[in-house]
Design an enzyme around this catalytic site. Structure first.
Site, PDB file in Angstrom:
ATOM      1  CB  SER A  54      25.302   4.248  27.275  1.00 15.08           C
ATOM      2  OG  SER A  54      24.097   3.423  27.977  1.00 15.08           O
ATOM      3  CG  HIS A  55      25.304  -0.222  27.026  1.00  9.72           C
ATOM      4  ND1 HIS A  55      24.631   0.963  26.435  1.00  9.72           N
ATOM      5  CD2 HIS A  55      25.330  -1.023  25.893  1.00  9.72           C
ATOM      6  CE1 HIS A  55      24.442   1.005  25.241  1.00  9.72           C
ATOM      7  NE2 HIS A  55      25.024  -0.291  24.924  1.00  9.72           N
TER       8      HIS A  55
ATOM      9  CG  ASP B 222      23.570   1.916  31.839  1.00 14.76           C
ATOM     10  OD1 ASP B 222      23.109   2.497  32.774  1.00 14.76           O
ATOM     11  OD2 ASP B 222      23.649   2.370  30.596  1.00 14.76           O
TER      12      ASP B 222
ATOM     13  CG  ASP C  83      24.432   6.209  30.885  1.00 16.42           C
ATOM     14  OD1 ASP C  83      24.154   5.269  30.981  1.00 16.42           O
ATOM     15  OD2 ASP C  83      23.549   7.092  30.148  1.00 16.42           O
TER      16      ASP C  83
ATOM     17  CG  ASP D 225      20.653   5.429  30.375  1.00 16.54           C
ATOM     18  OD1 ASP D 225      21.409   4.333  30.758  1.00 16.54           O
ATOM     19  OD2 ASP D 225      20.705   5.957  29.468  1.00 16.54           O
ATOM     20  NE  ARG D 226      21.170   0.416  27.891  1.00 20.65           N
ATOM     21  CZ  ARG D 226      21.497  -0.407  26.719  1.00 20.65           C
ATOM     22  NH1 ARG D 226      22.148  -1.713  26.861  1.00 20.65           N
ATOM     23  NH2 ARG D 226      21.452   0.011  25.561  1.00 20.65           N
TER      24      ARG D 226
ATOM     25  CE  LYS E  97      18.536   3.732  28.065  1.00 23.17           C
ATOM     26  NZ  LYS E  97      18.483   3.614  26.640  1.00 23.17           N
TER      27      LYS E  97
HETATM   28  C1  G1P Z   1      20.886   0.556  22.053  1.00 26.28           C
HETATM   29  C2  G1P Z   1      19.498   0.176  22.446  1.00 26.28           C
HETATM   30  C3  G1P Z   1      18.240   1.034  22.329  1.00 26.28           C
HETATM   31  C4  G1P Z   1      18.946   2.124  23.460  1.00 26.28           C
HETATM   32  C5  G1P Z   1      20.255   2.587  23.025  1.00 26.28           C
HETATM   33  C6  G1P Z   1      20.900   3.834  24.065  1.00 26.28           C
HETATM   34  O1  G1P Z   1      20.574   1.169  20.615  1.00 26.28           O
HETATM   35  O2  G1P Z   1      18.963  -0.930  21.567  1.00 26.28           O
HETATM   36  O3  G1P Z   1      17.067   0.604  22.691  1.00 26.28           O
HETATM   37  O4  G1P Z   1      17.977   3.510  23.296  1.00 26.28           O
HETATM   38  O5  G1P Z   1      21.176   1.758  22.880  1.00 26.28           O
HETATM   39  O6  G1P Z   1      20.896   3.322  25.283  1.00 26.28           O
HETATM   40  P1  G1P Z   1      21.156   0.604  19.320  1.00 26.28           P
HETATM   41  O7  G1P Z   1      22.768   0.157  19.543  1.00 26.28           O
HETATM   42  O8  G1P Z   1      20.314  -0.626  19.233  1.00 26.28           O
HETATM   43  O9  G1P Z   1      21.106   1.498  18.438  1.00 26.28           O
HETATM   44 ZN    ZN Z   2      22.924   4.182  29.586  1.00 23.11          ZN
END
Ligand code: G1P
Ligand code: ZN
Length: 543
Positions: free
Chosen positions: A113-114, A277, A279, A281-282, A376
């Site tokens: 992801s991010h 982000d 991938d 989704d954000r 998302k």
């Molecule tokens: C974080 C975000 C959460 C999101 C997840 C995946 O998770 O807080 O809302 O769904 O990344 O993108 P966390 O690191 O808080 O468990």
């Molecule tokens: Zn992501």
């Protein structure tokens, strides 16, 4: 084609977190690390024989190599077909859509992801089930169990597949369909939104900057915004996915998307800024001079969704993760529709969406989406905003101001304390839990605790219970603090402190956010004994 059965042994720590298994890339590259997890997934779903899957990722380092491994293992496990994005690219929402569109038995999404990408950064694998959504907790538990007893994995002795050309190839008996990563997703967006109206918006001189942060959304945003919608060339910046995201941190928030924020706060700002982000989704939405918090964005989108064709008949309900602000609850109450509070992580929305209980969901961490997929969806949020702007013909800032005037404002901020020693973080949480029962009625500075508990979720669809999902403390006067530990980190612990203060409908709407949260912040830090237990109160990142 010869199926090979390779002996292996369990590897510790392969428990999927908030969003799949995330580790340092080098850990994933260790012998059998990826293979064990993939085989455990096949085992947990009752094998791969005769099944179909989607595979793709965000293009980060190790994406292509991991895909080749998964393809061969899918063939080794008897899968009949795998749909792969060209060059191994698929955004998370696009992968979710392909699973649903092609009615496959699930899919593997390769992304952290991010989190930054590269050989010294992060990698991840997530399995999504046949509804297109992240594996629910029951399934991730089975996967984890399988990693603890694994003795062998299956693969085939085959050459790498050419993923650079759209078309069909074979690995033994298994069909591999290499697809354009954007095409089906774009068609879905065209079905949801009024593209003519958005085209008119751009034709009328509306300006925008979309920062793809060198991550997976680049090709999608370029094709849709600059291609189908006629936004001028250059609207999308950093649009070519890179294996290391240009050494950036592809997380669309004011900290990591700072160049975009700086532009949006300057005299040269376009009408709207957006980012996505790693991938895809954000999302982050910024108006000229006006950052929209993800919690507010969810509320505004929910309140205005009926202006887009797909949501013309209204919403079934709205769901938000527990740490997300209550702004969307106020919209649900006004619309007279269902309102759900779930644990953090998109997987908890799946049942509500499948059961038709909710149409729109969101998280404070820049995630918003709807029932069009089971993830998302960053670009979806941007397009819904554009559709709303095209119909309302107002600025982003005016729309948000009007929203606050109607509903009141939920001042909101998240503080992240990164790389906290795991035992210190655990101690803070356990001491906090131990205090909860006695907190109600106690005053801390100028605020008094109204209620304090640990969030536990009873899924209204399948009756499953998820415990220990974060501590929440509500204060008299509309304040709230939430504490939880991140489930996506790859090193140490990250403590997240979520702060919120409701203005009331007649309250001040234009305070500085951090000032508006000062009382709640002070109380929260005192209650958890933060300074003593982790040695600091200043967070690493404030969003
Ligand atoms: C974080 C975000 C959460 C999101 C997840 C995946 O998770 O807080 O809302 O769904 O990344 O993108 P966390 O690191 O808080 O468990
Ligand atoms: Zn992501």
């Amino acid at each position: 084609m010869k199926i090979e059965t390779i002996a292996t042994a369990p590897i510790e720590g392969q428990m999927p977190g908030t969003s799949g298994l995330r580790k340092k890339t080098r850990v994933f590259m260790e012998p059998h690390y990826l293979e064990n997890f993939i085989q455990a997934t096949f085992d947990a779903i009752g094998g791969g024989a005769g099944k179909t899957f989607v595979v793709g990722g965000d293009g980060r380092y190790f994406n292509k190599a991991a895909i080749q491994t998964i393809l061969k293992m899918a063939a080794g496990n008897g899968a009949s077909q795998v749909i792969v994005g060209q060059d191994g690219i698929l955004s998370t929402p696009a992968a979710s859509h392909l699973i649903r569109l092609n009615k496959t038995d699930g899919g593997f999404i390769l992304s952290a992801s991010h989190n930054p990408g590269g050989i010294d950064e992060d990698f991840g694998v997530k399995f999504n089930a046949e509804n297109g959504g992240p594996a629910p907790e029951g399934l991730t538990a089975k996967m984890f169990d399988a990693t603890k007893t694994i003795e062998q994995f299956k693969t085939v002795d085959a050459a790498d597949v050419d993923l650079s050309t759209v078309g069909n190839v074979q690995i033994g008996d298994m069909h591999v369909r290499v697809v354009d990563p954007v095409e089906s997703y774009q068609a879905l967006m065209e079905a949801l939104f009024d593209f003519d109206a958005i085209r008119g918006l751009f034709a009328g001189g509306f300006t925008m900057r979309f920062d793809a942060m060198h991550a997976v959304t680049g090709p999608y945003a370029t094709a849709i915004l600059e291609g189908a919608l006629g936004a001028p060339a250059g609207t999308v910046v950093n649009g070519v996915p890179l294996e290391d995201f240009g050494k950036g941190h592809p997380d669309p928030n004011p900290i990591w998307a700072k160049p975009l924020m700086d532009l949006m706060m300057s005299d040269a700002a376009p009408d709207m800024g957006a980012a996505s982000d790693g991938d895809g989704d954000r999302n982050m939405i910024v108006g000229r001079g006006a950052y929209v918090t993800p919690s507010d964005s969810l509320a505004v989108l929910a309140a205005n969704a009926h202006l887009a064709p797909a949501y013309r008949d209204g919403l079934a309900g709205i769901a938000r993760s527990m740490p997300t602000s209550a702004a969307s609850d106020r919209v649900a109450a006004k619309l007279g529709i269902g309102c759900y509070e779930t644990p953090t992580g998109w997987k908890f929305f799946g049942n509500l969406l499948d059961a038709g209980k909710v149409t729109i969901c969101g998280e404070e961490s820049a995630g918003t989406g709807s029932d069009h997929v089971r993830e998302k969806d960053g670009l979806w949020a941007v397009l819904l905003w554009l559709n709303i702007l095209a119909v309302r013909k107002q600025s982003v800032s005016d729309i948000v101001q009007e929203h606050w005037q109607t509903f009141g404002r939920d001042y909101y901020s998240r503080y992240d304390y990164e790389a906290v020693a795991t035992d210190q973080a655990n101690q803070l949480m356990s001491e906090l839990r131990a205090r909860l029962d006695g907190l109600a009625g106690q005053a801390f500075g100028d605020v008094t605790v109204a209620t304090a508990d640990e969030f536990s979720y009873l899924d209204p669809v399948d009756g499953s219970i998820s415990k220990n999902q974060g501590v929440r403390i509500a204060f008299a006067g509309g304040g709230r603090a939430v504490f939880r530990l991140s489930g996506t980190g790859t090193q140490g612990a990250t403590l997240r402190l979520y702060l919120e203060q409701y203005s009331g409908v007649d309250g001040a709407l234009d305070l500085d956010t951090q000032a508006a949260l000062a009382d709640v912040r002070g109380a929260a830090q005192e209650i958890c004994n933060m300074a003593a237990l982790i040695g600091r109160t200043e967070p690493d990142v404030i969003t």
